[in-house]
Motif scaffolding. Structure first.
Motif, PDB file in Angstrom:
ATOM      1  N   SER A 109      11.821  36.302  39.956  1.00 34.23           N
ATOM      2  CA  SER A 109      12.993  35.877  39.186  1.00 34.23           C
ATOM      3  C   SER A 109      14.279  36.339  39.858  1.00 34.23           C
ATOM      4  O   SER A 109      14.287  37.301  40.615  1.00 34.23           O
ATOM      5  N   LEU A 112      20.757  36.397  36.842  1.00 31.74           N
ATOM      6  CA  LEU A 112      21.928  35.524  36.724  1.00 31.74           C
ATOM      7  C   LEU A 112      23.102  36.224  36.051  1.00 31.74           C
ATOM      8  O   LEU A 112      24.233  36.137  36.517  1.00 31.74           O
ATOM      9  N   ARG A 123      16.659  33.780  36.122  1.00 29.28           N
ATOM     10  CA  ARG A 123      16.076  32.457  36.351  1.00 29.28           C
ATOM     11  C   ARG A 123      14.711  32.668  36.981  1.00 29.28           C
ATOM     12  O   ARG A 123      14.585  33.366  37.995  1.00 29.28           O
ATOM     13  N   THR A 125      10.282  30.944  36.767  1.00 26.42           N
ATOM     14  CA  THR A 125       9.465  29.737  36.599  1.00 26.42           C
ATOM     15  C   THR A 125       8.349  30.020  35.594  1.00 26.42           C
ATOM     16  O   THR A 125       7.886  31.151  35.455  1.00 26.42           O
ATOM     17  N   PRO A 130      11.356  25.425  36.143  1.00 24.07           N
ATOM     18  CA  PRO A 130      12.384  26.465  36.037  1.00 24.07           C
ATOM     19  C   PRO A 130      12.649  26.840  34.591  1.00 24.07           C
ATOM     20  O   PRO A 130      12.673  25.979  33.704  1.00 24.07           O
ATOM     21  N   VAL A 131      12.858  28.112  34.350  1.00 23.85           N
ATOM     22  CA  VAL A 131      13.135  28.605  33.013  1.00 23.85           C
ATOM     23  C   VAL A 131      14.223  29.681  33.081  1.00 23.85           C
ATOM     24  O   VAL A 131      14.486  30.262  34.134  1.00 23.85           O
ATOM     25  N   SER A 132      14.822  29.927  31.937  1.00 21.43           N
ATOM     26  CA  SER A 132      15.759  31.030  31.764  1.00 21.43           C
ATOM     27  C   SER A 132      15.057  32.112  30.957  1.00 21.43           C
ATOM     28  O   SER A 132      14.498  31.837  29.892  1.00 21.43           O
ATOM     29  N   ARG A 134      15.451  35.751  29.077  1.00 21.62           N
ATOM     30  CA  ARG A 134      16.412  36.705  28.521  1.00 21.62           C
ATOM     31  C   ARG A 134      15.680  37.998  28.165  1.00 21.62           C
ATOM     32  O   ARG A 134      14.650  37.976  27.489  1.00 21.62           O
ATOM     33  N   THR A 171      11.781  33.269  26.643  1.00 21.87           N
ATOM     34  CA  THR A 171      11.782  32.358  27.792  1.00 21.87           C
ATOM     35  C   THR A 171      12.148  30.961  27.319  1.00 21.87           C
ATOM     36  O   THR A 171      11.534  30.438  26.384  1.00 21.87           O
ATOM     37  N   TRP A 174      14.863  25.312  31.199  1.00 22.19           N
ATOM     38  CA  TRP A 174      16.119  25.203  31.948  1.00 22.19           C
ATOM     39  C   TRP A 174      16.673  23.799  31.746  1.00 22.19           C
ATOM     40  O   TRP A 174      16.299  22.852  32.419  1.00 22.19           O
TER      41      TRP A 174
END
Length: 356
Positions: A109, A112, A123, A125, A130-132, A134, A171, A174
């Motif tokens: 990852s 960001l 960021r 996967t 792709p995923v964000s 937190r 998760t 994106w």
């Protein structure tokens, strides 16, 4: 001010940390401590906290929490203060969440955004997409974020919901190719769609938290500023006391609405990040949006946003632009700008123009 002063002296801070760093995202508690993110020329380096002797027990507890998550924090004494620092994954409020991600996911990852002791956004996967990701600092925040997003989407607000979550992480897909602060296509079209989405948000029921007094929050900020600079604090207090902040017409509000909270894709827009979702005056989101547009220096998209929202508030918006500017008054200090006093004075001048 002593705990913040070290972060304003990049040369001395770098010597103590052992590498070239500058401080960002300062959060100052007068008389107690200051926490900040540390940046190198290559990006985010980690976090640091400077504490007075009265705050030392918090540092001890932070070291213990990081240790339980397999992380190490350096602690040194300097000029009668305690300095603790370490990599982002050792942040005592986020270390448990980073541990939940596991070594493989962390290694794959990219960081960001980072707000020390509160949240990190990466960021990564998931199943090749792709995923964000937190990492949440507040207990129960990941679960609450999931519940809010699901409720808002069910009520017709264009947003996204987590694909999965753990106790301290969530998760998200994106979505979008850009955001409204940096639109890759027609920014005015996207702003109108964002206005429509915000109007929808303001009509839903949901589980918005109880309102908080904007004036009271700004007065507390003025008091904190007065501890650092009495003249600037007095100016801020006077302006807030004179502003016409009538807190009526309450609606479920985003609470931190700005162009970078709007993702743009071929099919439309999505509103993001409802951490401050609560009941608030209808014009607060709109005024806050325009305040950020003014501070950004770009051509404001407030006009098409209001077109999409379906309301032209006229001069009634001015006090809430003032409130949006006031909420960001301390940013020069938070950015560790050596000329933070001058920058805050400039912002007070700008607030003066919008208070009525």
């Amino acid at each position: 001010m002593r705990t913040a002063a070290l972060f304003l002296d990049a040369e001395r801070l770098s010597a103590l940390v052992g590498t070239e760093v500058v401080a960002k995202r300062l959060r100052h508690k007068p008389g107690l401590s200051t926490v900040a993110a540390l940046h190198t020329p290559d990006g985010v380096h980690g976090w640091a906290q400077v504490a007075s002797r009265a705050h030392d027990p918090r540092i001890v507890r932070a070291v213990r929490r990081a240790g339980r998550a397999g992380q190490r924090i350096r602690v040194i004494e300097h000029d009668g203060l305690t300095l603790a620092f370490g990599p982002v994954a050792s942040d005592p409020e986020l270390a448990a969440g980073f541990a939940e991600l596991g070594d493989e996911q962390r290694a794959g990852s990219v960081l960001l955004r980072y707000n020390p002791h509160r949240r990190a956004v990466l960021r990564g996967t998931l199943d090749g997409a792709p995923v964000s990701i937190r990492v949440h600092g507040e207990r129960g925040d990941a679960k609450a974020a999931q519940r809010r997003a699901r409720g808002l989407l069910a009520d017709g607000v264009p947003t996204i919901v987590p694909l999965q979550r753990t106790r301290s992480t969530s998760t998200w897909a994106w979505e979008g190719e850009s955001d409204l602060a940096h639109p890759s296509a027609d920014g005015e079209w996207a702003a109108r769609r964002a206005g429509e989405a915000l109007a929808r948000l303001h009509t839903v029921g949901g589980d918005a938290r109880e309102p908080r007094s904007t004036r009271a929050a700004l007065l507390r900020q003025a008091e904190d500023l007065a501890v650092l600079d009495e003249h600037l604090g007095r100016r801020a207090r006077r302006l807030v006391e004179e502003a016409d902040l009538t807190e009526t017409d309450l609606v479920p509000a985003h609470g931190d609405f700005s162009a970078d909270q709007v993702a743009i894709g071929p099919g439309g827009v999505w509103l993001l990040d409802f951490d401050r979702y609560r009941l608030a005056p209808r014009l607060k989101d709109l005024g806050g949006f325009h305040a950020v547009e003014l501070l950004s220096g770009r051509t404001p998209l407030t006009g098409p946003l209001l077109e999409g929202y379906g309301v032209d508030p006229g001069d009634a918006l001015r006090p809430w632009v003032f409130a949006g500017l006031a909420a960001r008054l301390m940013e020069p200090l938070r950015d560790a700008d050596p000329r933070w006093r001058d920058r805050i004075s400039d912002r007070l001048d700008q607030m003066e123009q919008w208070r009525r």
